[in-house]
Structures are given as structure tokens and as C-alpha cells.
Design an enzyme around this catalytic site. Structure first.
Site: not given
Length: 208
Positions: A143, A134
Site C-alpha cells: 500500500h 520507473h
């Protein structure tokens, strides 16, 4: 967030193969690949032909485009160089909460999980079986490598790389263009431009 249809892919290496397979899993069709390595011209990746150099890439009416390039800096340079209809690629097996936002050109591979209120920038890679919990923030060209896991409120600045199997505790920050090596554990802030390894991950001498 995304759809099937016809696509063109920039890049013809291993990462491009996963991008193409993900588009195919979505029900899309890759019409052509473009790559600047002349040795690849005329070859095929998953039965899709490499037509020529990147400069010759043209997207047809209604076609979408994506960068099949794993190197963050190369992806940034190509995005600045090309004006194509960049679209988002998401594998059907990825689990993505409706509150997640994903910028153009980003890819989310098989088994990835993106939890509520996460923000993904442009041309980001969330690789196979990676997760972002979250309130994560992944800036442009970041990446998250295969099997890497970010806890809640983790930030990856522009171009940052979390290596294979790495992890970050809640609130950790990885600076712009920094690299966290495979299996590294981020427990604080990794300075921009450094290469950090180990548990806990610390910048290697000479990279600060």
C-alpha cells in the site's frame, strides 16, 4: 487494463467509499457491498446498500469484484478466503505508462502516477496522488498511502505500507509487512515486519 460494468465490493468503511467513487468515475456501477460488521448491514455507502456478511457475497454473471479494505493483512486474508472475479480499479485521472503491469484486485486512485516498467502485484493500493517512478516493484498487498512518493527502482515487499506523505530514494527497499510512518524518508532498506519513522526513517525500538 480495466473496464466499467457491474461490481461488488467487499468492505463498507472509508476506504471502500473511495473504491466505490473510483468505480463510479470509471463509469461502472456497484451493485452491492458486503461487510462482516452486522451494524453496517442494511446501511448505505454512496447510495450502495450493504447486503450482508462477506460469506454471502455472490458475483453475478459478468460482474467484477474488488476488496474495499485498507488494512493489508485483512485484505490478504480475504483474498485467500474468497473466490471472486477480482478486477483492477483505476481512476480516470491516474497517469499510467503502457509498460506498467497491474495484478488482479489492485486499485489506483485519483491523481496517482505510475511510471515506465513498474510492476504492481495483486490487491495492491496506490492511493490518492501517490506516485511510483520507473522500475518500481510493489509486491502483493502493498500500500502506497496518499501523497507518498517512490523514486526509481524502489521495492515494496509483500504487505509493506508507505505512510501518508512518505518518500523513498532510488533503490530503497521496504521489507515484507513493514510500515513506514507518515512523512518518513526511506534512504536504504527497512527490515521486514518493523515500523520505521522519521527522516531518515529508522525502525522504532521494539519492532525489530
Amino acid at each position: 487494463m480495466t473496464s466499467a460494468g457491474s461490481w461488488v465490493v467487499i468492505g463498507a468503511g472509508g476506504h471502500a467509499a473511495v473504491v466505490i467513487s473510483t468505480i463510479q468515475a470509471m463509469g461502472g456501477t456497484v451493485r452491492a457491498i458486503f461487510d462482516d460488521d452486522p451494524r453496517r448491514h442494511g446501511s448505505k455507502v454512496l447510495d450502495v446498500t450493504v447486503l450482508g456478511p462477506v460469506a454471502s457475497c455472490r458475483a453475478g454473471t459478468g460482474e467484477k469484484a474488488v476488496l474495499g479494505v485498507g488494512d493489508n493483512r485483512v485484505r490478504r486474508d480475504l483474498a485467500a478466503r474468497l473466490r471472486l472475479p477480482w478486477s483492477v480499479v483505476i481512476h480516470p485521472s491516474a497517469v499510467i505508462h503502457p509498460s506498467v503491469t497491474i495484478g488482479e484486485g489492485s486499485v489506483v486512485f485519483a491523481g496517482a502516477v505510475l511510471q515506465p516498467r513498474t510492476s504492481i502485484g495483486r490487491h495492491v493500493i496506490v492511493n490518492t496522488a501517490a506516485s511510483v517512478d520507473h522500475d518500481g516493484l510493489l509486491e502483493n498487498f502493498a500500500h502506497v498511502a496518499p501523497g507518498a512518493h517512490l523514486s526509481g527502482h524502489v521495492t515494496l515487499r509483500e504487505g509493506a505500507l508507505m505512510g501518508v506523505g512518505s518518500a523513498a530514494i532510488p533503490g530503497a527497499v521496504v521489507g515484507a509487512w513493514a510500515v513506514v510512518g507518515a512523512g518518513g524518508a526511506v534512504i536504504g532498506e527497512i527490515p521486514a515486519g518493523t515500523v520505521a519513522v522519521g527522516v531518515p526513517a529508522r525502525p522504532k525500538p521494539g519492532t525489530v
